[in-house]
Design a protein around this motif. Structure first.
Motif, short mmCIF file in Angstrom:
data_model
loop_
_atom_site.label_atom_id
_atom_site.label_comp_id
_atom_site.label_asym_id
_atom_site.label_seq_id
_atom_site.Cartn_x
_atom_site.Cartn_y
_atom_site.Cartn_z
N ASP A 20 0.85 -1.19 0.00
CA ASP A 20 0.00 0.00 0.00
C ASP A 20 0.89 1.24 0.00
O ASP A 20 1.95 1.27 0.61
CB ASP A 20 -0.99 0.02 1.16
CG ASP A 20 -0.35 0.04 2.53
OD1 ASP A 20 -0.08 1.15 3.03
OD2 ASP A 20 -0.12 -1.04 3.10
N GLU A 21 0.43 2.25 -0.74
CA GLU A 21 1.13 3.52 -0.83
C GLU A 21 0.15 4.64 -0.50
O GLU A 21 -1.00 4.61 -0.96
CB GLU A 21 1.71 3.75 -2.22
CG GLU A 21 2.76 2.74 -2.60
CD GLU A 21 3.28 2.92 -4.00
OE1 GLU A 21 4.46 2.63 -4.22
OE2 GLU A 21 2.50 3.33 -4.90
N GLN A 22 0.60 5.60 0.27
CA GLN A 22 -0.26 6.71 0.62
C GLN A 22 -0.49 7.60 -0.60
O GLN A 22 0.44 7.95 -1.31
CB GLN A 22 0.39 7.55 1.73
CG GLN A 22 -0.43 8.78 2.07
CD GLN A 22 0.34 9.73 2.95
OE1 GLN A 22 0.41 9.51 4.13
NE2 GLN A 22 0.90 10.76 2.37
N VAL A 23 -1.76 7.93 -0.83
CA VAL A 23 -2.14 8.87 -1.87
C VAL A 23 -2.36 10.24 -1.24
O VAL A 23 -1.98 11.27 -1.79
CB VAL A 23 -3.43 8.40 -2.58
CG1 VAL A 23 -3.91 9.42 -3.59
CG2 VAL A 23 -3.20 7.05 -3.24
N ARG A 24 -2.96 10.22 -0.04
CA ARG A 24 -3.20 11.47 0.71
C ARG A 24 -3.07 11.14 2.18
O ARG A 24 -3.60 10.12 2.65
CB ARG A 24 -4.61 12.00 0.42
CG ARG A 24 -4.89 13.33 1.10
CD ARG A 24 -6.27 13.84 0.83
NE ARG A 24 -7.24 12.91 1.45
CZ ARG A 24 -8.46 12.71 1.02
NH1 ARG A 24 -8.91 13.33 -0.03
NH2 ARG A 24 -9.26 11.88 1.65
N GLY A 25 -2.39 11.99 2.92
CA GLY A 25 -2.24 11.75 4.35
C GLY A 25 -1.06 12.51 4.93
O GLY A 25 -0.57 13.46 4.34
N PRO A 26 -0.58 12.05 6.09
CA PRO A 26 0.41 12.81 6.85
C PRO A 26 1.85 12.67 6.38
O PRO A 26 2.73 13.34 6.89
CB PRO A 26 0.26 12.25 8.27
CG PRO A 26 -0.17 10.83 8.04
CD PRO A 26 -1.05 10.88 6.83
N TYR A 27 2.11 11.81 5.41
CA TYR A 27 3.48 11.55 4.99
C TYR A 27 3.75 12.10 3.59
O TYR A 27 2.87 12.10 2.74
CB TYR A 27 3.78 10.03 4.99
CG TYR A 27 3.76 9.46 6.37
CD1 TYR A 27 4.88 9.50 7.18
CD2 TYR A 27 2.59 8.91 6.88
CE1 TYR A 27 4.85 9.00 8.47
CE2 TYR A 27 2.56 8.40 8.18
CZ TYR A 27 3.69 8.45 8.95
OH TYR A 27 3.66 7.96 10.23
#
Length: 104
Positions: A20-27
């Motif tokens: 999984d890869e962040q698309v939107r968030g804190p990173y």
């Protein structure tokens, strides 16, 4: 403080792995590889996380003071719960700080 995340499953390889890869968030970067391998009659869970918090020039400081410790605590908790539920935990997590020069 509530934080909203959106991730994308970038790789799907059941029953062995997914990413999984962040698309939107804190990173600025969050790339989390999950692996599942047979181990002594059970399943060993593996995690590799490449992450970089947002924060520009302060990202390194944020990582060392807060973020890394918090993420390690999350994986430690999961290992404890697996041990409670199944009598042992074959989970192993590796966390990598991405300084911007490497890509997952």
């Amino acid at each position: 403080i509530p934080v909203r995340w959106r991730t994308n499953i970038a790789r799907w390889d059941p029953p062995f792995a997914f990413v999984d890869e962040q698309v939107r968030g804190p990173y600025a970067i969050w790339h989390h590889s999950h692996t599942f391998t047979a181990s002594d009659g059970g399943t060993a869970l593996g995690d590799e996380v490449v992450m970089r918090p947002k924060g520009g020039p302060l990202a390194g400081l944020l990582m060392s003071l807060f973020v890394r410790r918090d993420v390690e605590r999350i994986f430690r908790y999961r290992s404890e719960v697996l041990t409670e539920q199944f009598g042992r935990s074959d989970s192993q997590a590796r966390l990598w700080w991405d300084d911007g020069s490497q890509h997952a």
